[in-house]
Scaffold this motif. Structure first.
Motif, short mmCIF file in Angstrom:
data_model
loop_
_atom_site.label_atom_id
_atom_site.label_comp_id
_atom_site.label_asym_id
_atom_site.label_seq_id
_atom_site.Cartn_x
_atom_site.Cartn_y
_atom_site.Cartn_z
N THR A 292 22.81 10.62 -29.22
CA THR A 292 22.77 9.97 -30.54
C THR A 292 24.14 10.18 -31.09
N GLY A 293 24.68 11.10 -31.00
CA GLY A 293 25.98 11.54 -31.76
C GLY A 293 27.16 10.62 -31.16
N GLU A 294 26.79 10.53 -29.77
CA GLU A 294 28.19 9.93 -29.05
C GLU A 294 28.16 8.22 -29.17
N ARG A 295 26.84 7.82 -29.19
CA ARG A 295 26.58 6.39 -29.43
C ARG A 295 27.20 6.07 -30.82
N ILE A 296 26.82 6.90 -31.63
CA ILE A 296 27.12 6.51 -33.23
C ILE A 296 28.40 6.41 -33.36
N ALA A 297 29.14 7.54 -32.66
CA ALA A 297 30.77 7.61 -32.88
C ALA A 297 31.19 6.34 -31.97
N ARG A 298 30.84 5.73 -31.04
CA ARG A 298 31.42 4.78 -30.19
C ARG A 298 31.36 3.60 -31.12
N LEU A 299 30.19 3.30 -31.88
CA LEU A 299 30.03 2.23 -32.83
C LEU A 299 30.94 2.11 -33.59
N VAL A 300 31.36 3.26 -34.30
CA VAL A 300 32.20 3.45 -35.66
C VAL A 300 33.48 3.19 -35.00
N ASP A 301 33.92 3.90 -33.99
CA ASP A 301 35.14 3.39 -33.55
C ASP A 301 35.38 2.20 -33.16
N TYR A 302 34.43 1.45 -32.49
CA TYR A 302 34.29 -0.06 -32.30
C TYR A 302 34.70 -0.89 -33.68
N MET A 303 33.90 -0.66 -34.71
CA MET A 303 34.16 -1.16 -35.93
C MET A 303 35.44 -1.14 -36.42
N ALA A 304 35.96 0.09 -36.43
CA ALA A 304 37.23 0.50 -36.85
C ALA A 304 38.24 -0.47 -36.21
#
Length: 382
Positions: A163-175
């Motif tokens: 969960t934490g890894e996927r959320i972090a990847r989404l945040v990086d993608y949006m950034a």
């Protein structure tokens, strides 16, 4: 709705509950009590910061929320900056583009031939295409962010590490996407949010990032569930389906009833509000510092507000359902979501006059370990 909610509404509409994780909480189920918790400033979302919030999974939701952790006036400021993109007029202006996407996906269903999975071959691609078009997210990246978005709405199907890894990847993608739009603005909501100003005020980088992620999650996941949920209800209530086919102009009213019967989500059961002072609620005294959860589903079946509440009635008026919440946190995209659902259902019913589910009831598979209710597979034929 679980019969237990009906019993509690009659005898104990505000009761004490213990979620799998976090501190003990109150649960409000009556319509008027739920509206009070949603709109009364004495119930605060921001007050949950630093608390052991009642929750359904180990990870604290406050670690990944933005708008859902704010109260006015901070919340009001952010909503004001982006509200112009979600007006009823703007939603109507987007109709032609949404209709085109719906037609393309129905065409794909036709090419696949019956039976075909309504979720995989219509609801998901339609929802993804609409939010990609609105936000300005590249459609070719849909498979990646589909997996990332699921991390926000999982209850138990992913480990905490996943969960934490996927959320972090989404945040990086949006950034990265925000940085790209800042250099090369486009005609999309993401570019509009970057440029949004109000009396020399603007979104900070963190606010912009979290708001974009929330819009992506809400715009994709809730719609992807609500479309098959609505189709399932119509196909299992043939008299209501016949009425809607005969009176397609009643689609807006029908969508309201479908949203009442099965809300697109239940954020109130995820995000507790904390009483900032002693409050009398449903005959109980909620003490200052106590968290309160709400059930939108139960509130939308309150017999004191909705006559014969467990009956699906597409002619129901008035219909003050809470499918999109209430008060300061009313869903920003409510008008747009209704337009999308209307177009999706209207297109399916027009193109498939004899749309039906497979006779095997087990053919419909329901999502497990997720916060939002919806089919994971729904074979239909025509």
């Amino acid at each position: 709705m679980d019969p237990l909610y009906t019993k509690l509404q009659e005898k104990e509409p505000v009761c004490r509950v213990q979620m799998p994780y976090g501190e003990q909480s109150w649960l409000a189920m009556g319509y008027r009590d739920v509206r009070t918790v949603l709109a009364d400033p004495r119930f605060s979302l921001a007050a949950g910061r630093g608390r052991d919030e009642p929750r359904i999974r180990p990870r604290k939701l406050s670690e990944e929320r933005s708008l859902m952790g704010m109260d006015p006036p901070e919340l009001t400021r952010l909503r004001r900056l982006v509200a112009r993109a979600f007006t009823p007029r703007r939603a109507q202006q987007l109709r032609p583009g949404i209709q085109k996407i719906a037609d393309e996906n129905v065409g794909h269903m036709t090419e696949c031939g019956p039976p075909t999975d309504l979720v995989e071959n219509f609801a998901l691609p339609f929802s993804i295409a609409v939010i990609c078009e609105l936000l300005g997210v590249p459609y070719e990246d849909r498979h990646d962010f589909r997996n990332w978005v699921n991390a926000f709405v999982t209850a138990s199907c992913l480990s905490e590490e996943e969960t934490g890894e996927r959320i972090a990847r989404l945040v990086d993608y949006m950034a990265a996407l925000i940085a790209e739009r800042r250099e090369k603005p486009a005609d999309d909501l993401l570019s509009a949010m970057i440029q949004a100003r109000d009396h020399h005020d603007r979104l900070t980088e963190g606010e912009l990032l979290h708001l974009a992620a929330v819009l992506l999650v809400a715009g994709y996941e809730t719609l992807a569930n609500q479309i098959p949920n609505s189709v399932y209800l119509l196909l299992t209530h043939p008299e209501q389906l016949t009425f809607l086919r005969q009176r397609p102009e009643r689609m807006p009213c029908a969508v309201d009833e479908l949203l009442r019967y099965i809300p697109s989500g239940n954020a109130g059961a995820l995000f507790p509000r904390y009483a900032t002072e002693n409050v009398l609620l449903g005959g109980c005294t909620v003490k200052a510092g106590d968290p309160v959860l709400i059930s939108l589903h139960a509130a939308n079946r309150d017999p004191l507000v909705f006559p014969d509440p467990h009956t699906l009635d597409l002619t129901r008026t008035p219909n003050p359902h809470l499918g999109f919440g209430y008060g300061a946190h009313t869903c920003l995209g409510a008008h747009l979501a209704k337009v999308e659902i209307e177009i999706a259902l209207d297109t399916l019913l027009r193109r498939f006059p004899v749309l039906r589910m497979e006779p095997d009831a087990d053919a419909v598979e329901w999502k497990k370990g997720m916060v939002l209710r919806g089919p994971s597979c729904m074979p239909v034929a025509w």
